[in-house]
Design an enzyme around this catalytic site. Sequence first.
Site, PDB file in Angstrom:
ATOM      1  N   GLU A  24       0.862  -1.181   0.000  1.00 29.22           N
ATOM      2  CA  GLU A  24       0.000   0.000   0.000  1.00 29.22           C
ATOM      3  C   GLU A  24       0.901   1.235   0.000  1.00 29.22           C
ATOM      4  OE1 GLU A  24      -3.493  -0.265   2.817  1.00 29.22           O
ATOM      5  OE2 GLU A  24      -2.249  -1.907   3.574  1.00 29.22           O
ATOM      6  N   ARG A  62       4.658 -13.483   9.556  1.00 30.92           N
ATOM      7  CA  ARG A  62       5.274 -12.177   9.337  1.00 30.92           C
ATOM      8  C   ARG A  62       6.578 -12.096  10.136  1.00 30.92           C
ATOM      9  NH1 ARG A  62       2.180  -7.182  11.490  1.00 30.92           N
ATOM     10  NH2 ARG A  62       4.298  -6.334  11.495  1.00 30.92           N
ATOM     11  N   LYS A  79       3.079   0.076  11.092  1.00 28.81           N
ATOM     12  CA  LYS A  79       3.153   1.400  10.460  1.00 28.81           C
ATOM     13  C   LYS A  79       2.637   2.485  11.404  1.00 28.81           C
ATOM     14  CE  LYS A  79       2.816   0.329   5.513  1.00 28.81           C
ATOM     15  NZ  LYS A  79       1.965   0.450   4.309  1.00 28.81           N
TER      16      LYS A  79
END
Length: 551
Positions: free
Chosen positions: A35, A260, A270
């Site tokens: 993104e 992850r 983030k």
Amino acid sequence: MIELTEKRAHFIRQLITDELASGKHQSVVTRFPPEPNGYLHVGHAKSICLNFGLAQEFKGICYLRFDDTNPIKEEEEYVNAIIEDVRWLGFEWHAMTHSSDYYHELYDFAVLLIKKDLAYVDSLSMEEIRAYRGTLQESGRESPYRNRPIEESLDLFARMKAGEFPDGTHVLRAKIDMQSGNVNMRDPVIYRIRHAHHQRTGDEWCIYPMYDYAHPISDALEKITHSLCTLEFQDHRPLYDWFVDNLPVPAKPIQTEFARLNLSHTVTSKRKLRELVEKKAVSGWDDPRMPTIRGMRKRGYPAAAIRQFCEVIGISRSDSVIDMSILEECVRAELNRTAKRALCVMDPIKVIIENYPEGKVEVLKPVFNQQDPDSETRELPFTREIYIERSDFMEEPPKKYFRLSPGAEVRLRHAYVIKCHEAIHDEQGNLIELRCTYDEKTLGKNPEDRKVKGVIHWVSCANAYPVTVLEYDRLFNDPNPGREDDFFKFLNHDSLKVKQAYCEPALAHQPIGEVFQFERLGYYCVNESKEGRVSIFHRVVDLKDTWGKIG
């Protein structure tokens, strides 16, 4: 020391190997779909290395696809940064695409779902939709608009696209199963109204698809064979499959999840990284203490070390926290092979070599890196007065102490063997100077008639080049700071120390980003220059792990 290894076996690598062998796939097509709403971090590096690396390994292709479905949070700045970071890591893409490339197809597919009575326009507010959705313990309730006539939903959806309604008035939902045990399958929202300027499509659209809808269809349109994502999307896989199975897409990609990357002593959320920047706990997204790719680049971490780290930690299906020391050891291994060597004294004490001629300057020419046969040489002045590290002298040393002490000998790196005869103190008893002699027959070597075990670094007093050194360390004291909302309480307030040091003069003119091993101290990177002369170095990593007993 981490050694460069062969490719490590893991379940995704084995899955691809088996599928190619069975003929299920003729080639491998992957994608990396970030993104463009922030800077990439070390967790993204793992995904980049996996997707691009597997495509490269199996002679397939990998797309760089921007998931640009939320115009409110997306910026061209992030797009450009992502492109640079992927290239810096050493990868190129088959094609660069965007979810917005497929907006027309996504809209047409949504119309088709309405016509098949598999989607409907809902006029509940988002708060009401969340309330109707239920919980993990309670089933959902059907919206009063769920059985809206198909023609009415088609008309409303077309008017949504035409911009007739304000944000939040209507949404388009998939009609699946409000009683499903998987909350993601309870009629998820697939389009919402958002009157916002898009960084690529401008004002062409005022409705935007949700990620869970756009992602599987984009995968299918690009004929992705292996849609690789992290474990948090595991519960989304039935929805991914539902869209692929209920639409006439040209391919049926399969989603496969992996754990992850959770790295110790830092955060990779983030939101939390943005907090660090906004609250000025760091100097920016590229602060060398940040786990962003920008930060690691500025820190001086080589791209090869990050690729090696991602290979060393492997791919698994279970979440775990990888210790920062593994990344740091990969950095050391790569820099040990590639970094130039140099001499720098951090805490100087003067040494006067009494039998060395006054005024004489002997220019030594050692190579920058003895491990590199093609390494260039540099000029290293040697004079009667030099600086050594204060910690390299001890007046009352313990046994097996091989550095300098009264009556003991030590070899100066690239230069001579010296012997200490006298330690000079000031009136307060502080050590201020050492008086030594040198053996003129020992240039760059030990004497033939005795053993000298200690080797220390030094710089000429007259030719020493003063620099500021930023000692960067880990940003958090706690191995898992992200486990609590108040992660700021784990900040390491000693993660940056400023020191003054003296380097050999060859370091005065070096490019920003050049990394040196300051011998016996660590790896240091040129941080800043003024008027063409280096003014600041910062520490990339120590020569050995100093957190082993702490972290």
